[in-house]
Design a protein around this motif. Structure first.
Motif, PDB file in Angstrom:
ATOM      1  N   THR A  92     -27.140 -46.384 -34.103  1.00 23.94           N
ATOM      2  CA  THR A  92     -26.274 -46.807 -33.001  1.00 23.94           C
ATOM      3  C   THR A  92     -26.197 -45.777 -31.889  1.00 23.94           C
ATOM      4  OG1 THR A  92     -24.318 -45.910 -34.093  1.00 23.94           O
ATOM      5  CG2 THR A  92     -24.846 -48.235 -34.497  1.00 23.94           C
ATOM      6  N   GLU A  93     -26.437 -44.510 -32.225  1.00 22.41           N
ATOM      7  CA  GLU A  93     -26.330 -43.470 -31.206  1.00 22.41           C
ATOM      8  C   GLU A  93     -27.192 -42.272 -31.602  1.00 22.41           C
ATOM      9  OE1 GLU A  93     -22.834 -40.765 -29.063  1.00 22.41           O
ATOM     10  OE2 GLU A  93     -22.295 -42.266 -30.555  1.00 22.41           O
ATOM     11  N   LEU A  95     -27.413 -38.457 -31.148  1.00 21.89           N
ATOM     12  CA  LEU A  95     -26.549 -37.352 -30.738  1.00 21.89           C
ATOM     13  C   LEU A  95     -27.337 -36.188 -30.142  1.00 21.89           C
ATOM     14  CD1 LEU A  95     -24.104 -37.406 -33.765  1.00 21.89           C
ATOM     15  CD2 LEU A  95     -23.760 -38.369 -31.486  1.00 21.89           C
ATOM     16  N   LYS A 173     -26.133 -41.352 -35.254  1.00 25.05           N
ATOM     17  CA  LYS A 173     -25.042 -42.117 -35.855  1.00 25.05           C
ATOM     18  C   LYS A 173     -25.631 -43.446 -36.315  1.00 25.05           C
ATOM     19  CE  LYS A 173     -20.546 -40.799 -34.445  1.00 25.05           C
ATOM     20  NZ  LYS A 173     -20.187 -40.714 -35.799  1.00 25.05           N
TER      21      LYS A 173
END
Length: 186
Positions: A92-93, A95, A173
């Motif tokens: 989802t992400e 970092l 994530k």
């Protein structure tokens, strides 16, 4: 006994009398067993049998160096993959990159020196890489990551006596894991 010029024969030659001021037994020529009274082999101190190499009596055993502990799978508390994604999970992400550097002396640690050069260095390098992964995981955890993907290593020489092991990857994530579907029973 001396020759016509009054000189003693060289050491070890017949007729050469060696001084023995303390009554110690004469040494036998190289390769011969010293004799002590009535043709008996000379014993060690206090009537013990002569020692056989490095303080062992009788048959010697072959010394084998201790083997270092074999590397085992380490669990780091989060997925760490060399792949670019976690199978079955959606990223989802991203970092960002996570990096760790472990500097080690190029000399074998004292606990690995008796294990043999190849086995000792193998154990030391494996430990260095696993320590570098642990530091990458710590950095990713501090950033709030759920996983590290794309893990890679790099090694280089810093000085003649130091080398570095670098581990790096991407902290990501993940979407929550899907609930397992259960079939209703009728």
């Amino acid at each position: 006994m001396s020759n016509p010029y009054g000189q003693q024969p060289p050491y070890g030659q017949p007729g050469r009398q060696q001084p023995n001021p303390y009554g110690q037994p004469q040494h036998a020529p190289y390769g011969q067993q010293p004799q002590q009274g009535y043709g008996q082999p000379q014993q060690g101190g206090y009537g013990q049998a002569p020692q056989q190499g490095y303080g062992q009596y009788g048959q010697q055993q072959q010394w084998a160096p201790p083997q270092p502990q074999r590397p085992t799978l380490r669990h780091f508390g989060m997925p760490v993959l060399t792949m670019d994604a976690v199978p079955g999970r959606e990223t989802t992400e991203v970092l960002g990159p996570v990096v760790s550097v472990v500097a080690r002396t190029r000399e074998l640690r004292p606990d690995l020196r008796n294990a043999g050069v190849v086995e000792g260095y193998t154990a030391m390098l494996t430990d260095s890489r696993q320590d570098a992964i642990a530091k990458v995981v710590d950095m990713a955890r501090e950033a709030g990551a759920d996983a590290v993907v794309g893990l890679r290593f790099d090694c280089s020489e810093i000085t003649q006596s130091l080398s570095e092991v670098v581990a790096y990857g991407t902290a990501v994530k993940l979407a929550p894991a899907p609930e397992p579907r259960t079939e209703p029973t009728a």
